[in-house]
Write an enzyme that holds these catalytic residues in place. Structure first.
Site, PDB file in Angstrom:
ATOM      1  N   ASP A   1      -4.110   0.800 -16.449  1.00 23.65           N
ATOM      2  CA  ASP A   1      -4.477   1.539 -15.247  1.00 23.65           C
ATOM      3  C   ASP A   1      -3.806   0.928 -14.014  1.00 23.65           C
ATOM      4  O   ASP A   1      -3.420   1.638 -13.077  1.00 23.65           O
ATOM      5  CB  ASP A   1      -6.002   1.553 -15.086  1.00 23.65           C
ATOM      6  CG  ASP A   1      -6.490   2.752 -14.280  1.00 23.65           C
ATOM      7  OD1 ASP A   1      -5.642   3.521 -13.771  1.00 23.65           O
ATOM      8  OD2 ASP A   1      -7.714   2.914 -14.145  1.00 23.65           O
TER       9      ASP A   1
ATOM     10  N   LYS B   1      -8.451  -2.381 -10.064  1.00 25.06           N
ATOM     11  CA  LYS B   1      -7.047  -1.957 -10.092  1.00 25.06           C
ATOM     12  C   LYS B   1      -6.696  -1.192  -8.805  1.00 25.06           C
ATOM     13  O   LYS B   1      -5.546  -1.251  -8.360  1.00 25.06           O
ATOM     14  CB  LYS B   1      -6.727  -1.161 -11.363  1.00 25.06           C
ATOM     15  CG  LYS B   1      -7.399   0.197 -11.448  1.00 25.06           C
ATOM     16  CD  LYS B   1      -6.539   1.303 -10.996  1.00 25.06           C
ATOM     17  CE  LYS B   1      -7.167   2.670 -10.954  1.00 25.06           C
ATOM     18  NZ  LYS B   1      -8.579   2.886 -10.863  1.00 25.06           N
TER      19      LYS B   1
ATOM     20  N   ARG C   1      -2.328   7.038  -3.822  1.00 24.10           N
ATOM     21  CA  ARG C   1      -2.778   6.732  -2.462  1.00 24.10           C
ATOM     22  C   ARG C   1      -2.870   5.244  -2.185  1.00 24.10           C
ATOM     23  O   ARG C   1      -2.556   4.783  -1.095  1.00 24.10           O
ATOM     24  CB  ARG C   1      -4.178   7.303  -2.258  1.00 24.10           C
ATOM     25  CG  ARG C   1      -4.222   8.785  -2.406  1.00 24.10           C
ATOM     26  CD  ARG C   1      -5.633   9.244  -2.716  1.00 24.10           C
ATOM     27  NE  ARG C   1      -5.679  10.689  -2.702  1.00 24.10           N
ATOM     28  CZ  ARG C   1      -6.754  11.395  -2.439  1.00 24.10           C
ATOM     29  NH1 ARG C   1      -7.902  10.782  -2.189  1.00 24.10           N
ATOM     30  NH2 ARG C   1      -6.719  12.696  -2.426  1.00 24.10           N
ATOM     31  N   ASN C   2      -3.346   4.487  -3.161  1.00 27.02           N
ATOM     32  CA  ASN C   2      -3.503   3.045  -2.960  1.00 27.02           C
ATOM     33  C   ASN C   2      -2.141   2.404  -2.716  1.00 27.02           C
ATOM     34  O   ASN C   2      -1.961   1.596  -1.820  1.00 27.02           O
ATOM     35  CB  ASN C   2      -4.162   2.412  -4.184  1.00 27.02           C
ATOM     36  CG  ASN C   2      -5.551   2.982  -4.421  1.00 27.02           C
ATOM     37  OD1 ASN C   2      -6.427   2.817  -3.580  1.00 27.02           O
ATOM     38  ND2 ASN C   2      -5.740   3.660  -5.524  1.00 27.02           N
TER      39      ASN C   2
END
Lengths: 354, 354
Positions: B257, B199, B266-267
């Site tokens: 998730d 994820k 952050r991703n």
């Protein structure tokens, strides 16, 4: 080059002009009695009043009185009508349908059939056809995450066309697909339709989680994601009980459309107002005053009564649907949203047994 | 009242103090050599430097040199360490483990085992145990949508604990579950772990769709929702090839998730920078300069090499994973993000065959 008639000049009907025109088809846009001003604007070369965008100028527009002309020799009819008006409008279209004409539908929701049973919209269309046209006018339904305005902007989009007549769905795909409007074809009409209707219901719940920030002073992204998962599980239970497939649920019509509807839109806004502290009846009233109809509001009621119908047919148990029951109770019985969501989080399961 | 030792005083480790304290357990928080200042702050009664929130004051804190005291008679150890440091830190913990102590892990990701194979983190933990403790120290992994700060705020949250030893997972559930921190138990360690790692990778892609607004001047919610669906499908393919279950994918560890990670974090930020027009290498550098590590960046590489590994074992074909390949190509080969995403949208399928 195919002749395509779009029935209904609202946001979605008009948006589909863009891929159709990109593919060089002859497009006719017919407006209902509510669309008079939209057609007037387009004829004057003004932007579409809903999109605020200019549409391709080569399309032909038709007012409510000009249905016969709009339907002349058409090969594909796309019904882009709100679910509650679909039957009435289709009734007017039917006299101009011929064998082999394909009927696409972007309407999403449920309605009652003549016997008072809750059914998916393609059944309403099918029942409206005269005996002579039954099974001779294939019906194709559209599902998947698709904000109309983004089709106009040409944001890359992927949708699902489903039909019992897969060849008809493939034909419609061949007419509409472009490099930014991808179309997948399936034969799972029920799965596509149940998801299309229920994602509106569940995204009201997702909106509530957004609204809790206003109420409690901090984000509830964990809550929203948990509700998202429970919604997927419950869409799975409803879809399977209706005879649809789980592929639709974990595909574009289910997971995909729920994601985009939970990001933005009217259903989410209604939920956000309620999550923020308004009672459901006040929130619905407020949106009505602003002229905004929220599909998720009736969808929660339809979904709940559909679940009862399926329970009476021993196809599922209401106990399997704590989120839907909770949403019904918040929207129609004025249960307090935060307390209800917090409580049902204890009873839902995010680990749906396939 | 149980004695619980949390290994790692970062955001997630510290957050779990809240449900543990609410349930009246004796909590010890041990900081690694990187956590010295955090432990100092907490000892002075200051807010946690990451959360900016005060944690329950009755917990005991331990500096890196005080591991033995922190582990004394403990019944549950929770590893809350970044995936790359997990093995080293667990090596230090192992001498203080006794038969029957349960090890929970909130670390998410992949790593290489001694033979250079990519494996899920519980395998790393298992391999670090001495022969005498193998199968005698049950390992429980945590999945599902859970922003640490929201556990501190007590936003209603639902997570999954998975273990080959279901009794151990249930024990950990009994220690941590509260009315706002729901815990579901499964035996699907592989499904939970593959989803937890992947994820992060896929949410970089979701962020790109958000970034396209800066590049193109209009929203790409349809694109984001399509990518979301393709990500779920590909997580399904990877999970099944690894031996996990689809239930995890459509449950809290997968769909749930992914939803919360695609909302914020952050991703997503890394993806947003790239979608907005920065090259991947510049975007990664920019975040590094700001001291931000992005789990999704190595996760895309690990995921891609894991897929190759699984392909060589004839468990899947890379052709089934166009989104992962596209993300690898954008992040590690500087392929242009918008063009790549637009292209792969034509090759993905949102109708995953179960």
């Amino acid at each position: 080059m195919a002749k395509v008639t779009i029935i209904g000049a609202g946001a979605m009907g008009s948006a589909l002009i863009v891929p159709l025109a990109d593919n060089g088809h002859e497009v006719r846009l017919w407006g209902t009695e509510l669309d008079g001003e939209i057609i007037d604007s387009l004829r004057k070369g003004l932007p579409h009043p809903k999109h605020k965008h200019r549409l391709p100028s080569e399309i032909a527009t038709y007012q409510v009185t000009e249905l016969e002309e709009a339907m002349l020799d058409t090969e594909l009819v796309i019904m882009a009508i709100t679910s509650d008006a679909l039957e009435n409008v289709f009734d007017k279209v039917v006299p101009f349908l011929k064998e082999g004409v394909i009927v696409g539908s972007v309407s999403k929701g449920f309605n009652y059939d003549q016997n008072g049973r809750i059914v998916i919209l393609p059944e309403i269309l099918e029942n409206t056809l005269p005996e002579t046209l039954r099974n001779k006018v294939p019906i194709v339904v559209v599902g998947g995450p698709c904000k109309a305005i983004e089709v106009v902007w040409k944001s890359p989009t992927a949708v699902t066309y489903s039909s019992n007549n897969v060849e008809a769905a493939k034909y419609m795909q061949s007419i509409l697909m472009t490099d930014v409007y991808r179309v997948e074809v399936t034969d799972d009409v029920i799965g596509t339709e149940v998801c299309a209707a229920m994602k509106n219901a569940y995204s009201v719940g997702l909106g509530m989680a957004e609204g809790f920030k206003a109420k409690n002073g901090f984000l509830h992204n964990n809550t929203k994601a948990a509700l998202f998962t429970f919604a997927v599980a419950e869409m799975g239970i409803l879809t399977k009980a209706m005879g649809g497939s789980l592929e639709a649920v974990i595909g574009l019509p289910g997971v995909g459309d729920l994601e985009v509807t939970g990001e933005a839109g009217r259903n989410r806004t209604l939920g956000e107002l309620i999550g923020g502290g308004l009672t459901a009846s006040k929130a619905v009233e407020k949106m009505r005053e602003e002229g905004i109809t929220v599909e998720g509001y009736p969808a929660i009621k339809f979904g709940y009564y559909l679940a009862k119908q399926l329970e009476s047919e021993e196809k599922l148990s209401l106990d399997q649907l704590p989120l839907l029951r909770g949403l019904y109770s918040i929207l129609y019985e004025n249960a307090p949203a935060y307390g209800k969501i917090k409580e049902l989080l204890q009873n839902c399961t995010g680990y749906y047994k396939i």
